[in-house]
Design an enzyme around this catalytic site. Structure first.
Site, PDB file in Angstrom:
ATOM      1  N   HIS A 157      39.151  45.953  49.033  1.00 34.35           N
ATOM      2  CA  HIS A 157      39.614  45.086  47.941  1.00 34.35           C
ATOM      3  C   HIS A 157      39.811  46.242  46.953  1.00 34.35           C
ATOM      4  O   HIS A 157      40.247  45.948  45.872  1.00 34.35           O
ATOM      5  CB  HIS A 157      38.528  44.331  47.490  1.00 34.35           C
ATOM      6  CG  HIS A 157      38.150  43.044  48.406  1.00 34.35           C
ATOM      7  ND1 HIS A 157      39.269  42.296  49.071  1.00 34.35           N
ATOM      8  CD2 HIS A 157      36.980  42.498  48.876  1.00 34.35           C
ATOM      9  CE1 HIS A 157      38.704  41.310  49.809  1.00 34.35           C
ATOM     10  NE2 HIS A 157      37.251  41.356  49.692  1.00 34.35           N
ATOM     11  N   THR A 183      40.417  37.103  55.414  1.00 31.21           N
ATOM     12  CA  THR A 183      39.914  36.542  56.854  1.00 31.21           C
ATOM     13  C   THR A 183      41.075  36.287  57.588  1.00 31.21           C
ATOM     14  O   THR A 183      40.878  36.688  59.043  1.00 31.21           O
ATOM     15  CB  THR A 183      38.897  35.293  56.750  1.00 31.21           C
ATOM     16  OG1 THR A 183      38.058  35.641  55.635  1.00 31.21           O
ATOM     17  CG2 THR A 183      38.196  35.000  57.839  1.00 31.21           C
ATOM     18  N   TRP A 184      42.083  35.616  57.123  1.00 36.73           N
ATOM     19  CA  TRP A 184      43.199  35.279  57.913  1.00 36.73           C
ATOM     20  C   TRP A 184      44.003  36.335  58.415  1.00 36.73           C
ATOM     21  O   TRP A 184      44.426  36.548  59.491  1.00 36.73           O
ATOM     22  CB  TRP A 184      43.998  34.349  57.152  1.00 36.73           C
ATOM     23  CG  TRP A 184      45.202  33.382  57.827  1.00 36.73           C
ATOM     24  CD1 TRP A 184      45.504  33.514  59.253  1.00 36.73           C
ATOM     25  CD2 TRP A 184      46.647  32.645  57.318  1.00 36.73           C
ATOM     26  NE1 TRP A 184      46.491  32.745  59.453  1.00 36.73           N
ATOM     27  CE2 TRP A 184      47.013  32.402  58.130  1.00 36.73           C
ATOM     28  CE3 TRP A 184      46.643  32.546  55.970  1.00 36.73           C
ATOM     29  CZ2 TRP A 184      48.027  31.546  57.994  1.00 36.73           C
ATOM     30  CZ3 TRP A 184      47.746  31.867  55.583  1.00 36.73           C
ATOM     31  CH2 TRP A 184      48.502  31.326  56.622  1.00 36.73           C
ATOM     32  N   ARG A 197      37.151  27.029  53.930  1.00 31.60           N
ATOM     33  CA  ARG A 197      36.893  25.936  53.093  1.00 31.60           C
ATOM     34  C   ARG A 197      38.020  24.951  53.442  1.00 31.60           C
ATOM     35  O   ARG A 197      37.629  24.221  54.184  1.00 31.60           O
ATOM     36  CB  ARG A 197      36.791  26.382  51.661  1.00 31.60           C
ATOM     37  CG  ARG A 197      36.344  25.354  50.684  1.00 31.60           C
ATOM     38  CD  ARG A 197      36.391  25.884  49.150  1.00 31.60           C
ATOM     39  NE  ARG A 197      37.410  25.967  48.842  1.00 31.60           N
ATOM     40  CZ  ARG A 197      38.457  24.996  48.234  1.00 31.60           C
ATOM     41  NH1 ARG A 197      38.112  23.787  47.965  1.00 31.60           N
ATOM     42  NH2 ARG A 197      39.766  25.594  47.585  1.00 31.60           N
TER      43      ARG A 197
HETATM   44  P1  PAP Z   1      37.405  37.362  51.533  1.00 28.43           P
HETATM   45  O1  PAP Z   1      38.437  38.116  50.754  1.00 28.43           O
HETATM   46  O2  PAP Z   1      35.942  37.282  50.794  1.00 28.43           O
HETATM   47  O3  PAP Z   1      37.334  37.864  52.920  1.00 28.43           O
HETATM   48  P2  PAP Z   1      39.178  35.257  51.985  1.00 28.43           P
HETATM   49  O4  PAP Z   1      39.428  35.411  53.530  1.00 28.43           O
HETATM   50  O5  PAP Z   1      40.477  36.340  51.332  1.00 28.43           O
HETATM   51  O6  PAP Z   1      38.126  35.779  51.512  1.00 28.43           O
HETATM   52  O7  PAP Z   1      39.486  33.787  51.443  1.00 28.43           O
HETATM   53  C1  PAP Z   1      38.992  32.859  52.016  1.00 28.43           C
HETATM   54  C2  PAP Z   1      40.106  31.663  51.801  1.00 28.43           C
HETATM   55  O8  PAP Z   1      40.854  31.944  52.705  1.00 28.43           O
HETATM   56  C3  PAP Z   1      39.493  30.364  51.782  1.00 28.43           C
HETATM   57  O9  PAP Z   1      40.463  29.565  50.984  1.00 28.43           O
HETATM   58  P3  PAP Z   1      40.047  28.236  50.329  1.00 28.43           P
HETATM   59  O10 PAP Z   1      38.803  28.532  49.656  1.00 28.43           O
HETATM   60  O11 PAP Z   1      41.269  27.841  49.282  1.00 28.43           O
HETATM   61  O12 PAP Z   1      39.949  27.246  51.467  1.00 28.43           O
HETATM   62  C4  PAP Z   1      39.723  30.172  53.315  1.00 28.43           C
HETATM   63  O13 PAP Z   1      39.547  28.791  53.649  1.00 28.43           O
HETATM   64  C5  PAP Z   1      40.753  30.434  53.457  1.00 28.43           C
HETATM   65  N1  PAP Z   1      41.110  30.875  54.807  1.00 28.43           N
HETATM   66  C6  PAP Z   1      40.291  31.563  55.845  1.00 28.43           C
HETATM   67  N2  PAP Z   1      40.883  31.595  57.023  1.00 28.43           N
HETATM   68  C7  PAP Z   1      41.959  30.901  56.928  1.00 28.43           C
HETATM   69  C8  PAP Z   1      43.147  30.779  57.957  1.00 28.43           C
HETATM   70  N3  PAP Z   1      42.992  31.120  59.319  1.00 28.43           N
HETATM   71  N4  PAP Z   1      44.340  30.270  57.593  1.00 28.43           N
HETATM   72  C9  PAP Z   1      44.216  29.949  56.208  1.00 28.43           C
HETATM   73  N5  PAP Z   1      43.489  29.909  55.283  1.00 28.43           N
HETATM   74  C10 PAP Z   1      42.384  30.656  55.589  1.00 28.43           C
END
Ligand code: PAP
Length: 323
Positions: A126, A67-68, A283
């Site tokens: 993926h 997502t990032w 999260r």
């Molecule tokens: P996906 O592969 O299903 O799209 P993905 O975005 O890779 O998911 O993973 C979500 C993780 O990225 C979450 O991590 P956490 O569970 O350890 O918190 C999410 O919080 C984190 N995440 C989403 N957006 C960002 C961001 N902008 N910066 C840093 N971490 C992020």
């Protein structure tokens, strides 16, 4: 005497390997684990997707920073509209709507419609490197890969799969962690084994650095500016001196930060599919959160994956692996 297996025998063997991941049925398909409901999209992508030389593909294991990276890549490519941050597209659309996954988009879209998307077309996947559609590998399209240390990747995934509506009511207790940790370490996770996924893209990034840029979640956290500049240069959308002086790079980092995206209404209350809410993608976004969920023996067990990676020459540039 060594025997050579036929393709059919291989497929029959794969078919026998079935498992579950947080209640979802998976099976081994061409050497990687697939959640059954994703199979149609994976096969459609492998069969029908034709890459263009100008395509940009973001690849990752789930929960590695997809997502990032989607938000960063989208902003780098479309940054002319950045002057209106308060009205930025991110306020209305989750990054997954702006850069679709091939496995979701391809089965729903006809070839001519895909071909008409203006360049550069932005997609994510993926699928492991070796199983990508041939045209992605043979064309000049570019791949950005993001990996994340397995401890945080595992813990992030545990939380995510419990966000599915069908799993509501389940708590992330020790039993669930232990059961899935064992699977994860054996490579039984969606799109896993973990080490095959990481190594496939990493090897290609070493052999073909114009083709694959290999990034680490932890590196982006530690030095976002350095990595954003690298990313923009790789994508042939480098930042000009003028942009640097006007703090455009800092603005992008801020706009795409965890805090900023999490606070956007569309990510607090929106939904882009029938399985879970957009807030499941946001999260904590931290490095090292695993410590709040895993015991030391559990962490050591996962760290065996890193030992395997080290043996073939890979170690994380931005993550301390000693426990
Ligand atoms: P996906 O592969 O299903 O799209 P993905 O975005 O890779 O998911 O993973 C979500 C993780 O990225 C979450 O991590 P956490 O569970 O350890 O918190 C999410 O919080 C984190 N995440 C989403 N957006 C960002 C961001 N902008 N910066 C840093 N971490 C992020």
């Amino acid at each position: 005497m060594a025997t050579t297996k036929s393709h059919n025998e291989d497929e029959m063997e794969d078919e026998l390997l079935k498992d579950k991941w947080f209640g979802f049925s998976m099976h081994l398909y061409h050497g990687f684990w697939c959640v059954d409901s994703n199979m149609e999209g994976i096969i459609a992508t492998q069969t029908h997707f034709h890459a263009h030389d100008t395509d940009i593909i973001l690849a990752s294991l789930p929960k590695a920073g997809t997502t990032w990276l989607k938000s960063l890549i989208f902003t780098i490519i479309n940054r002319q509209s950045l002057s209106h941050i308060s009205k930025h597209t991110f306020h209305f659309k989750n990054p997954h709507e702006l850069i679709p996954h091939l496995e979701v988009k391809v089965p729903k879209t006809c070839q001519s419609e895909l071909d008409e998307i203006p360049s550069p077309r932005l997609f994510a996947t993926h699928i492991p490197y070796l199983s990508l559609p041939e045209s992605i590998k043979s064309s000049k399209c570019q791949i950005v890969y993001v990996c994340r240390n397995p401890l945080d990747n595992f813990v992030s995934g545990c939380h995510f799969w419990l966000e599915f509506d069908v799993n509501k009511g389940f708590k992330l207790d020790t039993q669930l962690i232990e059961e899935h940790l064992e699977k994860y370490c054996k490579g039984v996770l969606p799109y896993g084994p973990y080490e095959d996924h990481v190594l496939g893209y990493w090897k290609e990034s070493i052999e073909n650095p114009q083709k694959v840029l290999f990034l680490e979640f932890e590196g982006l956290k530690k030095e976002p500016k350095t990595h954003l500049i690298r990313l923009a240069e790789f994508l042939n959308f480098p930042f000009s001196d003028e942009e640097a002086k006007k703090y455009v790079i800092d603005e992008i980092i801020e706009l795409c930060s965890f805090k900023s995206l999490k606070e956007m209404e569309v990510n607090k209350s929106g939904r882009i599919n029938q399985w879970y809410q957009n807030n499941a993608y946001f999260r904590k976004g931290e490095v090292g959160d695993w410590i709040n969920y895993l015991t030391l023996p559990m962490a050591k067990r996962i760290n065996e994956i890193q030992e395997k990676l080290k043996k073939v020459g890979f170690s994380f540039a931005n993550y301390e692996t000693d426990l």
